[in-house]
Design a protein around this motif. Structure first.
Motif, PDB file in Angstrom:
ATOM      1  N   TYR A 165     -19.633  -0.332 -37.406  1.00 15.67           N
ATOM      2  CA  TYR A 165     -19.845   0.433 -38.638  1.00 15.67           C
ATOM      3  C   TYR A 165     -19.159  -0.255 -39.815  1.00 15.67           C
ATOM      4  CZ  TYR A 165     -19.630   4.397 -41.897  1.00 15.67           C
ATOM      5  OH  TYR A 165     -19.749   5.214 -42.992  1.00 15.67           O
ATOM      6  N   THR A 166     -17.969  -0.787 -39.581  1.00 13.33           N
ATOM      7  CA  THR A 166     -17.259  -1.518 -40.624  1.00 13.33           C
ATOM      8  C   THR A 166     -18.058  -2.735 -41.078  1.00 13.33           C
ATOM      9  OG1 THR A 166     -15.178  -0.826 -39.605  1.00 13.33           O
ATOM     10  CG2 THR A 166     -15.052  -2.586 -41.246  1.00 13.33           C
ATOM     11  N   VAL A 167     -18.681  -3.418 -40.120  1.00 12.31           N
ATOM     12  CA  VAL A 167     -19.527  -4.560 -40.443  1.00 12.31           C
ATOM     13  C   VAL A 167     -20.653  -4.142 -41.384  1.00 12.31           C
ATOM     14  CG1 VAL A 167     -21.217  -6.165 -39.497  1.00 12.31           C
ATOM     15  CG2 VAL A 167     -19.037  -5.843 -38.333  1.00 12.31           C
ATOM     16  N   ALA A 168     -21.278  -3.005 -41.065  1.00 11.14           N
ATOM     17  CA  ALA A 168     -22.364  -2.513 -41.915  1.00 11.14           C
ATOM     18  C   ALA A 168     -21.863  -2.258 -43.332  1.00 11.14           C
ATOM     19  CB  ALA A 168     -22.952  -1.242 -41.309  1.00 11.14           C
ATOM     20  N   LEU A 169     -20.683  -1.684 -43.452  1.00 12.78           N
ATOM     21  CA  LEU A 169     -20.121  -1.423 -44.781  1.00 12.78           C
ATOM     22  C   LEU A 169     -19.845  -2.725 -45.526  1.00 12.78           C
ATOM     23  CD1 LEU A 169     -17.584   1.397 -43.842  1.00 12.78           C
ATOM     24  CD2 LEU A 169     -19.818   1.688 -44.930  1.00 12.78           C
TER      25      LEU A 169
ATOM     26  N   GLY B  71     -11.726   3.857 -47.212  1.00 14.78           N
ATOM     27  CA  GLY B  71     -12.011   5.258 -47.469  1.00 14.78           C
ATOM     28  C   GLY B  71     -13.118   5.778 -46.565  1.00 14.78           C
ATOM     29  N   TYR B  72     -14.166   4.985 -46.366  1.00  9.32           N
ATOM     30  CA  TYR B  72     -15.242   5.357 -45.443  1.00  9.32           C
ATOM     31  C   TYR B  72     -14.702   5.498 -44.022  1.00  9.32           C
ATOM     32  CZ  TYR B  72     -19.318   4.548 -48.540  1.00  9.32           C
ATOM     33  OH  TYR B  72     -20.284   4.638 -49.513  1.00  9.32           O
ATOM     34  N   ILE B  73     -13.934   4.509 -43.590  1.00 11.20           N
ATOM     35  CA  ILE B  73     -13.420   4.503 -42.215  1.00 11.20           C
ATOM     36  C   ILE B  73     -12.468   5.671 -41.983  1.00 11.20           C
ATOM     37  CG2 ILE B  73     -12.036   3.191 -40.550  1.00 11.20           C
ATOM     38  CD1 ILE B  73     -13.113   0.652 -41.888  1.00 11.20           C
ATOM     39  N   ARG B  74     -11.686   6.030 -43.000  1.00 16.51           N
ATOM     40  CA  ARG B  74     -10.702   7.108 -42.868  1.00 16.51           C
ATOM     41  C   ARG B  74     -11.374   8.424 -42.485  1.00 16.51           C
ATOM     42  NH1 ARG B  74      -8.728   6.660 -47.668  1.00 16.51           N
ATOM     43  NH2 ARG B  74      -7.530   4.817 -47.072  1.00 16.51           N
ATOM     44  N   GLN B  75     -12.540   8.686 -43.042  1.00 14.39           N
ATOM     45  CA  GLN B  75     -13.246   9.923 -42.703  1.00 14.39           C
ATOM     46  C   GLN B  75     -13.721   9.923 -41.250  1.00 14.39           C
ATOM     47  OE1 GLN B  75     -12.968  12.381 -44.846  1.00 14.39           O
ATOM     48  NE2 GLN B  75     -11.884  10.807 -46.033  1.00 14.39           N
TER      49      GLN B  75
ATOM     50  N   LEU C 152     -23.444   4.265 -49.188  1.00 14.24           N
ATOM     51  CA  LEU C 152     -24.181   5.393 -49.760  1.00 14.24           C
ATOM     52  C   LEU C 152     -25.088   4.955 -50.906  1.00 14.24           C
ATOM     53  CD1 LEU C 152     -21.386   8.111 -49.757  1.00 14.24           C
ATOM     54  CD2 LEU C 152     -23.609   8.307 -48.631  1.00 14.24           C
ATOM     55  N   LYS C 153     -24.597   4.045 -51.742  1.00 13.59           N
ATOM     56  CA  LYS C 153     -25.379   3.574 -52.889  1.00 13.59           C
ATOM     57  C   LYS C 153     -26.092   2.261 -52.608  1.00 13.59           C
ATOM     58  CE  LYS C 153     -22.500   5.822 -56.406  1.00 13.59           C
ATOM     59  NZ  LYS C 153     -21.695   5.632 -57.629  1.00 13.59           N
ATOM     60  N   GLY C 154     -25.931   1.740 -51.388  1.00  7.95           N
ATOM     61  CA  GLY C 154     -26.596   0.490 -51.042  1.00  7.95           C
ATOM     62  C   GLY C 154     -26.043  -0.705 -51.775  1.00  7.95           C
ATOM     63  N   ILE C 155     -24.747  -0.686 -52.095  1.00  8.14           N
ATOM     64  CA  ILE C 155     -24.137  -1.784 -52.831  1.00  8.14           C
ATOM     65  C   ILE C 155     -22.918  -2.303 -52.077  1.00  8.14           C
ATOM     66  CG2 ILE C 155     -24.920  -0.930 -55.070  1.00  8.14           C
ATOM     67  CD1 ILE C 155     -22.119   0.183 -55.512  1.00  8.14           C
ATOM     68  N   PHE C 156     -22.454  -3.504 -52.436  1.00  9.16           N
ATOM     69  CA  PHE C 156     -21.247  -4.051 -51.829  1.00  9.16           C
ATOM     70  C   PHE C 156     -20.031  -3.294 -52.356  1.00  9.16           C
ATOM     71  CE2 PHE C 156     -24.116  -7.691 -51.338  1.00  9.16           C
ATOM     72  CZ  PHE C 156     -23.872  -8.002 -50.012  1.00  9.16           C
TER      73      PHE C 156
ATOM     74  N   GLY D 220     -16.304  16.422 -51.778  1.00  7.05           N
ATOM     75  CA  GLY D 220     -17.720  16.100 -51.655  1.00  7.05           C
ATOM     76  C   GLY D 220     -17.944  14.664 -51.237  1.00  7.05           C
ATOM     77  N   THR D 221     -17.132  13.734 -51.779  1.00  9.95           N
ATOM     78  CA  THR D 221     -17.246  12.319 -51.400  1.00  9.95           C
ATOM     79  C   THR D 221     -16.900  12.123 -49.935  1.00  9.95           C
ATOM     80  OG1 THR D 221     -16.698  11.606 -53.647  1.00  9.95           O
ATOM     81  CG2 THR D 221     -16.390  10.002 -51.878  1.00  9.95           C
ATOM     82  N   ASP D 222     -15.844  12.804 -49.474  1.00  6.98           N
ATOM     83  CA  ASP D 222     -15.444  12.683 -48.066  1.00  6.98           C
ATOM     84  C   ASP D 222     -16.554  13.160 -47.143  1.00  6.98           C
ATOM     85  OD1 ASP D 222     -13.035  11.742 -48.938  1.00  6.98           O
ATOM     86  OD2 ASP D 222     -11.945  13.613 -48.618  1.00  6.98           O
ATOM     87  N   ASP D 223     -17.171  14.296 -47.479  1.00  4.28           N
ATOM     88  CA  ASP D 223     -18.250  14.831 -46.642  1.00  4.28           C
ATOM     89  C   ASP D 223     -19.450  13.884 -46.641  1.00  4.28           C
ATOM     90  OD1 ASP D 223     -16.752  17.047 -46.039  1.00  4.28           O
ATOM     91  OD2 ASP D 223     -17.691  18.348 -47.547  1.00  4.28           O
ATOM     92  N   SER D 224     -19.747  13.317 -47.813  1.00  2.00           N
ATOM     93  CA  SER D 224     -20.885  12.396 -47.897  1.00  2.00           C
ATOM     94  C   SER D 224     -20.651  11.158 -47.039  1.00  2.00           C
ATOM     95  CB  SER D 224     -21.117  11.983 -49.352  1.00  2.00           C
ATOM     96  OG  SER D 224     -21.479  13.099 -50.146  1.00  2.00           O
ATOM     97  N   ARG D 225     -19.429  10.659 -47.058  1.00  2.00           N
ATOM     98  CA  ARG D 225     -19.112   9.474 -46.257  1.00  2.00           C
ATOM     99  C   ARG D 225     -19.177   9.776 -44.771  1.00  2.00           C
ATOM    100  NH1 ARG D 225     -14.043   7.005 -49.867  1.00  2.00           N
ATOM    101  NH2 ARG D 225     -15.374   6.061 -51.489  1.00  2.00           N
ATOM    102  N   LEU D 226     -18.714  10.953 -44.368  1.00  2.00           N
ATOM    103  CA  LEU D 226     -18.790  11.318 -42.951  1.00  2.00           C
ATOM    104  C   LEU D 226     -20.243  11.480 -42.521  1.00  2.00           C
ATOM    105  CD1 LEU D 226     -17.442  12.040 -40.320  1.00  2.00           C
ATOM    106  CD2 LEU D 226     -17.193  14.394 -41.128  1.00  2.00           C
TER     107      LEU D 226
END
Length: 398
Positions: free
Chosen positions: A41-45, A63-67, A51-55, A2-8
């Protein structure tokens, strides 16, 4: 799963929101261009757009980039083959960014810059604050510090009623370590001194010359000029300096006292006033509280994360703003009064999305040096021309 799908899905939403059209895998784009998009996109992260609007830390960013990497290397039926990995581009911008994040996370006692969003938050929140209040006074110093990069000791104190004095047997003149009124000299458009500051408006003032009487590097008495920001008066260093100076006049701050001062309004604060004085000094604790509160409002941080901002953050901010405009290390050292390259440890937050930051929020051209080619003498622009960017994105895949 579920986390992977949310990140994608988060990436797909980001891609569309930033002008992405068609297949988000970009199968027909050069490998370098696909890497560049993933880097954005990495810069934005890195900047907390998650997803939670936090650092988040480097491992979570990966993990985000991997997806996204899995999606961008999948089988493309149109091309009848798997797509090449954008991380294998000749210039891997993603790896550069992650390396900078790793270095930053390894620093002890690291502090953050004050982001543009935080400045906008404070400007809006304190728009109606009394002009001599602590909130208005601190905000003016933060806006000025965005350009000047002062050390905390140069403008705020540790107590409300006492100020740090220069303790040196050969020192002559006022002994306040922080700025006093005489350290700010205002000039009109023709560089003539303005004598009547009480009645002056921003229309009258074009420059401010700031004297750094006592410095950590002992380059004492250094004078640095700053020019009015015509593009955005809300961020103008000259306007902020004028408000600081006029506030000191209204409060009748003594000539040899720091002008980092404010008028107390609560009964408790008024009770702290020394006899015959109408002002208290801005303290580091007050500054940290105001900056950290803004960070919490802006980025929804917890109690631990807020500690990343301090009274030293204005100096880190000025350093990063000059660096993000591509200015050489030698200029940053000169302008912000460093003798070494120690400032490079602060350059974590230099990755900015052009779509979210307008020229008005950058250091204005008038406050930047002229850059020239040493061989030809031709002027070098502070930003890369659009055709060069297009050329970069169109470079052939390896």
């Amino acid at each position: 799963r579920g986390t992977d799908d949310s990140r994608l899905n988060f990436y797909l939403t980001w891609f569309a929101a930033h002008g992405g059209v068609g297949d988000p895998r970009m199968p027909h784009a050069p490998l370098q261009a696909r890497n560049f998009v993933l880097a954005c996109y990495t810069v934005a992260l890195v900047r907390g757009e998650t997803l939670k609007g936090i650092f988040i830390k480097k491992a979570t960013i990966q993990g985000y980039i991997r997806q996204v990497e899995k999606m961008m290397t999948g089988f493309c039926h149109e091309l009848e083959r798997r797509l090449p990995n954008p991380l294998n581009a000749r210039i891997n911008y993603v790896a550069m960014i992650l390396k900078a994040v790793e270095k930053y996370e390894g620093m002890t006692e690291r502090k953050e810059m004050i982001y543009d969003e935080m400045f906008l938050d404070m400007i809006d929140r304190f728009a109606d604050a009394p002009p001599d209040s602590a909130e208005a006074a601190i905000l003016d110093w933060l806006l000025l510090g965005r350009y000047t990069g002062p050390r905390a000791v140069e403008w705020c104190q540790t107590t409300l009623t006492e100020y740090l004095r220069i303790d040196h047997p050969y020192w002559r003149g006022p002994d306040s370590y922080a700025f006093i009124a005489a350290d700010f000299v205002f000039l009109d458009r023709h560089k003539r001194p303005i004598r009547d500051l009480a009645g002056a408006t921003i229309d009258d003032v074009h420059y401010v010359q700031i004297r750094w009487r006592k410095q950590k590097n002992n380059d004492n008495g250094q004078i640095i000029p700053y020019v009015r920001d015509e593009a955005n008066l809300r961020f103008c260093p000259v306007y902020a300096a004028l408000r600081i100076r006029q506030r000191a006049l209204r409060l009748n701050v003594a000539d040899d006292h720091p002008i980092g001062a404010f008028a107390p309004h609560t009964r408790r604060a008024v009770a702290r006033l020394p006899q015959g004085r109408r002002y208290l000094f801005i303290t580091k604790k007050m500054v940290e509280q105001m900056i950290q509160d803004s960070a919490v409002r802006t980025f929804r941080l917890d109690a631990t994360d807020r500690q990343r901002w301090s009274a030293h953050s204005p100096r880190i901010t000025a350093c990063n703003l000059l660096h993000r405009q591509g200015l050489p290390d030698s200029y940053i050292k000169l302008r912000l009064r460093w003798r070494s390259l120690a400032f490079q440890d602060y350059l974590r937050n230099t990755f900015y999305s052009a779509t979210r930051h307008t020229t008005a929020l950058h250091i204005t051209e008038e406050n930047l040096p002229r850059l020239s080619d040493p061989a030809t003498g031709d002027e070098i622009p502070h930003t890369r021309p659009q055709e060069e960017i297009v050329q970069l994105l169109a470079c052939p895949s390896p």
